[in-house]
Design a protein around this motif. Structure first.
Motif, short mmCIF file in Angstrom:
data_model
loop_
_atom_site.label_atom_id
_atom_site.label_comp_id
_atom_site.label_asym_id
_atom_site.label_seq_id
_atom_site.Cartn_x
_atom_site.Cartn_y
_atom_site.Cartn_z
N GLY A 18 -35.97 -70.50 -115.61
CA GLY A 18 -35.46 -71.88 -114.90
C GLY A 18 -36.86 -72.75 -114.78
N ASP A 19 -38.04 -72.02 -114.80
CA ASP A 19 -39.22 -73.00 -114.90
C ASP A 19 -39.24 -73.74 -115.79
N ARG A 20 -39.96 -74.97 -115.52
CA ARG A 20 -40.03 -76.00 -116.73
C ARG A 20 -41.50 -75.73 -117.35
N LEU A 21 -41.76 -75.96 -118.40
CA LEU A 21 -43.04 -75.88 -119.16
C LEU A 21 -43.74 -77.18 -119.14
N PRO A 22 -44.82 -77.33 -119.22
CA PRO A 22 -45.76 -78.42 -119.40
C PRO A 22 -45.17 -79.07 -120.52
N SER A 23 -45.42 -80.37 -120.71
CA SER A 23 -45.04 -81.32 -121.72
C SER A 23 -45.67 -80.99 -123.04
N GLU A 24 -45.21 -81.37 -124.25
CA GLU A 24 -45.79 -80.92 -125.53
C GLU A 24 -47.25 -81.41 -125.53
N GLY A 25 -47.54 -82.88 -125.00
CA GLY A 25 -49.03 -83.32 -125.21
C GLY A 25 -49.74 -82.34 -124.21
N GLU A 26 -49.24 -81.90 -122.98
CA GLU A 26 -50.14 -81.12 -122.09
C GLU A 26 -50.56 -79.67 -122.67
N LEU A 27 -49.34 -79.14 -123.56
CA LEU A 27 -49.69 -78.09 -124.27
C LEU A 27 -50.67 -78.16 -125.34
N ALA A 28 -50.54 -79.24 -126.15
CA ALA A 28 -51.42 -79.39 -126.93
C ALA A 28 -52.99 -79.60 -126.37
N ILE A 29 -53.20 -80.38 -125.65
CA ILE A 29 -54.44 -80.57 -125.07
C ILE A 29 -54.94 -79.37 -124.27
N SER A 30 -54.29 -78.27 -123.50
CA SER A 30 -54.74 -77.14 -123.20
C SER A 30 -54.98 -76.09 -124.08
N HIS A 31 -54.55 -76.15 -125.52
CA HIS A 31 -54.55 -74.98 -126.15
C HIS A 31 -55.46 -75.72 -127.49
N GLY A 32 -55.76 -77.01 -127.47
CA GLY A 32 -56.59 -77.69 -128.46
C GLY A 32 -55.99 -77.75 -129.80
N VAL A 33 -54.86 -78.18 -129.93
CA VAL A 33 -53.89 -77.94 -131.02
C VAL A 33 -53.23 -79.45 -130.92
N SER A 34 -52.65 -79.69 -132.31
CA SER A 34 -51.64 -81.02 -132.29
C SER A 34 -50.51 -80.69 -131.64
N VAL A 35 -49.72 -81.76 -131.56
CA VAL A 35 -48.38 -81.97 -130.81
C VAL A 35 -47.48 -80.99 -131.99
N GLY A 36 -47.69 -81.55 -133.23
CA GLY A 36 -46.88 -80.83 -134.20
C GLY A 36 -47.02 -79.36 -134.08
N THR A 37 -47.93 -78.67 -133.99
CA THR A 37 -48.23 -77.28 -133.96
C THR A 37 -47.35 -76.61 -132.42
N VAL A 38 -47.60 -77.40 -131.51
CA VAL A 38 -46.64 -77.08 -130.22
C VAL A 38 -45.28 -77.16 -130.68
N GLN A 39 -44.81 -78.40 -131.18
CA GLN A 39 -43.57 -78.15 -131.51
C GLN A 39 -42.81 -77.38 -132.32
N LYS A 40 -43.72 -76.74 -133.36
CA LYS A 40 -43.31 -75.59 -134.08
C LYS A 40 -43.21 -74.36 -133.47
N ALA A 41 -44.23 -73.97 -132.41
CA ALA A 41 -44.16 -73.27 -131.60
C ALA A 41 -42.92 -72.99 -130.72
N LEU A 42 -42.74 -74.03 -130.11
CA LEU A 42 -41.46 -74.29 -129.09
C LEU A 42 -40.12 -73.97 -129.93
N THR A 43 -40.27 -74.61 -131.05
CA THR A 43 -38.91 -74.50 -131.90
C THR A 43 -38.61 -72.86 -132.27
N GLN A 44 -39.51 -72.06 -132.64
CA GLN A 44 -39.32 -70.68 -132.64
C GLN A 44 -39.12 -70.04 -131.44
N LEU A 45 -39.80 -70.56 -130.26
CA LEU A 45 -39.09 -69.69 -128.95
C LEU A 45 -37.75 -70.15 -128.85
N VAL A 46 -37.26 -71.45 -128.98
CA VAL A 46 -36.04 -71.79 -128.84
C VAL A 46 -35.12 -70.86 -129.83
N HIS A 47 -35.49 -70.73 -130.88
CA HIS A 47 -34.58 -69.83 -131.63
C HIS A 47 -34.50 -68.62 -131.26
#
Length: 229
Positions: A18-47
């Motif tokens: 039930g915990d909320r994850l940081p936004s895509e932008g926040e995740l991108a900044i904290s990991h030093g990757v693009s928002v597109g990369t974050v979106q792919k990672a989140l899509t995989q975890l959703v699947h």
């Protein structure tokens, strides 16, 4: 990297159901990757059932129970030799009369197919079909999602007093069935990883048939010979 970080937080308890994850932008900044990369990672975890995404609200740790997979016979390691965590997500339970290698092994006319996805370290998925005779499945009593995301052989052993005493195992590369290819999002025309398991109980009675599918993976695969213990 993004997927593994989220999984580590879930494993450690710093991220709970039930915990909320940081936004895509926040995740991108904290990991030093693009928002597109974050979106792919989140899509995989959703699947894989680890997280859910709600329009207008954000991304949350899944409300469905996702338990560590007890897959002693099939483990994966990274380049440093560390075991990768595996998680089971139940997809469906269907009663079928369709014939196939499961019916040839189990015998009978009606069967139950339990479909599950096993996520490996947030890197890739395995698709599993676990077949039982319909009469054996009925004798299990009510089986909820939580039970289906644990070790199915132990469930059968506990509720039916039918332990798995031996298992035949085969591995090959071949065309993955359309349903598995669709679930794994891989090209059904390309050869994939296929593992078949046939479990026996007392007096060598056929107990279950299982097939596991995957696309290509770079991780190291460790296969343990089944002893039924």
């Amino acid at each position: 990297m993004v997927s593994e970080a989220i999984i580590r937080h879930i494993e450690s308890g710093s991220l709970r159901e039930g915990d909320r994850l940081p936004s895509e932008g926040e995740l991108a900044i904290s990991h030093g990757v693009s928002v597109g990369t974050v979106q792919k990672a989140l899509t995989q975890l959703v699947h894989s059932g680890l997280i859910t995404r709600e329009q207008g609200r954000g991304t949350f740790v899944s409300g469905a129970r996702v338990a560590p997979a007890d897959v002693r016979y099939l483990r994966f390691r990274d380049a440093e030799g560390n075991d990768l965590s595996s998680y089971v997500h139940a997809r469906s339970v269907k009663r079928l009369k369709r014939k196939g290698p499961w019916s040839e092994f189990l015998g009978g006319e009606s069967f139950v197919r339990i479909e599950r996805v096993i996520n490996v370290g947030g890197r890739f998925d395995l698709y599993s079909e676990f077949w039982l005779r319909e009469q054996d499945f009925a004798e299990l009593g009510g089986v909820d999602r939580t039970a289906l995301e644990k070790n199915l052989r132990e469930l059968v052993a506990q509720r039916l007093s039918l332990p798995t005493l031996s298992v035949d195992q085969w591995i090959r590369f071949g065309q993955v069935p359309a349903a598995a290819a669709n679930e794994l999002r891989i090209d059904p025309r390309a050869p994939g990883f296929i593992m078949e398991l046939r479990g026996y109980t007392l007096r060598r009675r056929p107990l279950y048939y299982q097939s596991i599918y995957s696309g290509p993976f770079p991780e190291r695969l460790v296969i343990t010979r089944e002893s039924g213990r």
